[in-house]
Design an enzyme around this catalytic site. Structure first.
Site, PDB file in Angstrom:
ATOM      1  CB  SER A  12      -0.851   0.000   1.278  1.00  0.00           C
ATOM      2  OG  SER A  12      -1.454   1.259   1.502  1.00  0.00           O
ATOM      3  CE1 TYR A  20      -4.379  -2.077   5.168  1.00  0.00           C
ATOM      4  CE2 TYR A  20      -3.162  -0.063   4.685  1.00  0.00           C
ATOM      5  CZ  TYR A  20      -3.898  -1.151   4.252  1.00  0.00           C
ATOM      6  OH  TYR A  20      -4.156  -1.319   2.906  1.00  0.00           O
TER       7      TYR A  20
HETATM    8  P1  NAD Z   1     -11.269  -6.506   0.116  1.00  0.00           P
HETATM    9  O1  NAD Z   1     -11.869  -6.402   1.481  1.00  0.00           O
HETATM   10  O2  NAD Z   1     -12.099  -6.265  -1.091  1.00  0.00           O
HETATM   11  O3  NAD Z   1     -10.614  -7.967  -0.075  1.00  0.00           O
HETATM   12  C1  NAD Z   1      -9.888  -8.581   0.945  1.00  0.00           C
HETATM   13  C2  NAD Z   1      -9.744 -10.049   0.612  1.00  0.00           C
HETATM   14  O4  NAD Z   1      -9.010 -10.678   1.671  1.00  0.00           O
HETATM   15  C3  NAD Z   1     -11.093 -10.785   0.525  1.00  0.00           C
HETATM   16  O5  NAD Z   1     -11.015 -11.781  -0.467  1.00  0.00           O
HETATM   17  C4  NAD Z   1     -11.212 -11.429   1.914  1.00  0.00           C
HETATM   18  O6  NAD Z   1     -12.058 -12.573   1.947  1.00  0.00           O
HETATM   19  C5  NAD Z   1      -9.761 -11.789   2.143  1.00  0.00           C
HETATM   20  N1  NAD Z   1      -9.437 -12.034   3.545  1.00  0.00           N
HETATM   21  C6  NAD Z   1      -9.611 -11.221   4.615  1.00  0.00           C
HETATM   22  N2  NAD Z   1      -9.208 -11.851   5.738  1.00  0.00           N
HETATM   23  C7  NAD Z   1      -8.751 -13.071   5.363  1.00  0.00           C
HETATM   24  C8  NAD Z   1      -8.200 -14.176   6.056  1.00  0.00           C
HETATM   25  N3  NAD Z   1      -8.034 -14.177   7.382  1.00  0.00           N
HETATM   26  N4  NAD Z   1      -7.857 -15.270   5.337  1.00  0.00           N
HETATM   27  C9  NAD Z   1      -8.040 -15.325   3.997  1.00  0.00           C
HETATM   28  N5  NAD Z   1      -8.562 -14.308   3.296  1.00  0.00           N
HETATM   29  C10 NAD Z   1      -8.904 -13.200   3.970  1.00  0.00           C
HETATM   30  O7  NAD Z   1      -9.991  -5.566   0.170  1.00  0.00           O
HETATM   31  P2  NAD Z   1      -9.049  -4.924  -0.967  1.00  0.00           P
HETATM   32  O8  NAD Z   1      -9.203  -3.459  -0.845  1.00  0.00           O
HETATM   33  O9  NAD Z   1      -9.198  -5.593  -2.269  1.00  0.00           O
HETATM   34  O10 NAD Z   1      -7.633  -5.270  -0.327  1.00  0.00           O
HETATM   35  C11 NAD Z   1      -6.727  -6.197  -0.865  1.00  0.00           C
HETATM   36  C12 NAD Z   1      -5.327  -5.814  -0.466  1.00  0.00           C
HETATM   37  O11 NAD Z   1      -5.018  -4.536  -1.007  1.00  0.00           O
HETATM   38  C13 NAD Z   1      -5.126  -5.686   1.050  1.00  0.00           C
HETATM   39  O12 NAD Z   1      -3.869  -6.210   1.412  1.00  0.00           O
HETATM   40  C14 NAD Z   1      -5.154  -4.190   1.272  1.00  0.00           C
HETATM   41  O13 NAD Z   1      -4.438  -3.799   2.404  1.00  0.00           O
HETATM   42  C15 NAD Z   1      -4.503  -3.706  -0.008  1.00  0.00           C
HETATM   43  N6  NAD Z   1      -4.779  -2.305  -0.335  1.00  0.00           N
HETATM   44  C16 NAD Z   1      -6.043  -1.859  -0.544  1.00  0.00           C
HETATM   45  C17 NAD Z   1      -6.238  -0.523  -0.855  1.00  0.00           C
HETATM   46  C18 NAD Z   1      -7.599   0.046  -1.104  1.00  0.00           C
HETATM   47  O14 NAD Z   1      -7.708   1.277  -1.222  1.00  0.00           O
HETATM   48  N7  NAD Z   1      -8.630  -0.741  -1.223  1.00  0.00           N
HETATM   49  C19 NAD Z   1      -5.163   0.350  -0.932  1.00  0.00           C
HETATM   50  C20 NAD Z   1      -3.885  -0.145  -0.712  1.00  0.00           C
HETATM   51  C21 NAD Z   1      -3.706  -1.478  -0.422  1.00  0.00           C
END
Ligand code: NAD
Length: 256
Positions: A138, A151
């Site tokens: 991130s 985080y």
């Molecule tokens: P999201 O909530 O849409 O997806 C998260 C995924 O992780 C889902 O498939 C969920 O089922 C899975 N998950 C959560 N806990 C779990 C566990 N204990 N075991 C197995 N699976 C698990 O979130 P997203 O925004 O797509 O995030 C994905 C990644 O991107 C994360 O690492 C997040 O930190 C990172 N990220 C997101 C953003 C944003 O703005 N959305 C920005 C930077 C980084």
């Protein structure tokens, strides 16, 4: 391009992970999904590109389940050539109010899971002398924001872990890189939009506008498809010598 390759994408039942899984499958990779929630919906989408797509329900806070998932990927798909460490959760509170269980869960799922998955998958990649590890970090792997202690710590940690793994494999065909998105409108961020709308008594659109205006100069969300295209590029031969980087896709967030 990836027709002889296999990919394991953690947290790929929604958001960024699902976007990356679909793009890898569209480019020919055979994929194993992971994550909770709408497993059938995610699998149905993946199977449009890879009819043999499978899902493993490993909880990414549990090291033994992570290792078993990697072994299952190797057994059922034949290898684990591409590992995308993407599963992640968020919790927002100032440090004195931050529940220790939330801290432990975020460090386990957002950071330690990547170590456990790499520990299990790297030997096979090294034997085959080809591999790609993509760690979805991130912008919070590179800068901080208030109220996100766990985080930010986990994401800074995964950027460091990425560099170590890249160096340990620098003379091999295995590359390790981090992708650092800014705001992406996924369920993880929608929760923060909802909290803002409530706290500031504004509607959903205004809450989104304020969220972006605070940090992301483009005033546009990054999309899962844009991150997926970067992931595909990092798996291509053009990226053979991109190692240990943290590539931000953030609408100018880190340029400020
Ligand atoms: P999201 O909530 O849409 O997806 C998260 C995924 O992780 C889902 O498939 C969920 O089922 C899975 N998950 C959560 N806990 C779990 C566990 N204990 N075991 C197995 N699976 C698990 O979130 P997203 O925004 O797509 O995030 C994905 C990644 O991107 C994360 O690492 C997040 O930190 C990172 N990220 C997101 C953003 C944003 O703005 N959305 C920005 C930077 C980084």
């Amino acid at each position: 391009m990836l027709s002889a390759k296999t990919a394991l994408i953690t947290g790929s039942t929604s958001g960024i992970g699902l976007g990356i899984a679909l793009a890898l499958a569209q480019n020919g990779a055979r994929v194993m999904l992971n994550g909770f929630g709408d497993v059938e919906g995610a699998l149905a989408q993946a199977r449009r590109h890879d009819p043999g797509a499978i899902h493993d329900g490993a909880d990414m806070s549990q090291p033994e389940q992570i290792e078993a998932m990697v072994r299952r990927c190797e057994a059922e798909l034949g290898s684990c050539d591409i590992l995308v460490n993407n599963a992640g959760i968020q919790h927002v509170a100032p440090i004195p109010e931050f529940a220790p269980e939330r801290w432990d869960a975020i460090i386990a799922i957002n950071l330690s899971s990547a170590f456990h998955a790499m520990r299990a998958a790297l030997p096979g990649m090294q034997r085959r002398n080809w591999g790609r590890v993509l760690n979805v970090a991130s912008v919070h792997g590179l800068v901080a924001s208030v109220n996100k202690s766990a985080y930010v710590a986990a994401k800074h940690g995964i950027v460091g872990l990425t560099k170590v793994a890249a160096l340990e494999n620098a003379t091999t065909g295995v590359t390790v890189n981090a992708i650092c998105p800014g705001w992406v409108l996924t369920p993880l961020v929608q929760k923060q939009v909802d909290a803002r709308a409530l706290a500031e008594s504004v509607d959903n659109d205004e809450a989104k506008r304020r969220l972006l205006a605070e940090k992301q100069p483009s005033l546009q969300f990054t999309t899962p498809e844009q991150l997926a295209a970067l992931a595909v590029f990092l798996c291509s031969p053009a990226a053979d010598n991109i190692r240990g980087t943290a590539i931000n896709v953030d609408g100018g967030w880190l340029a400020q």
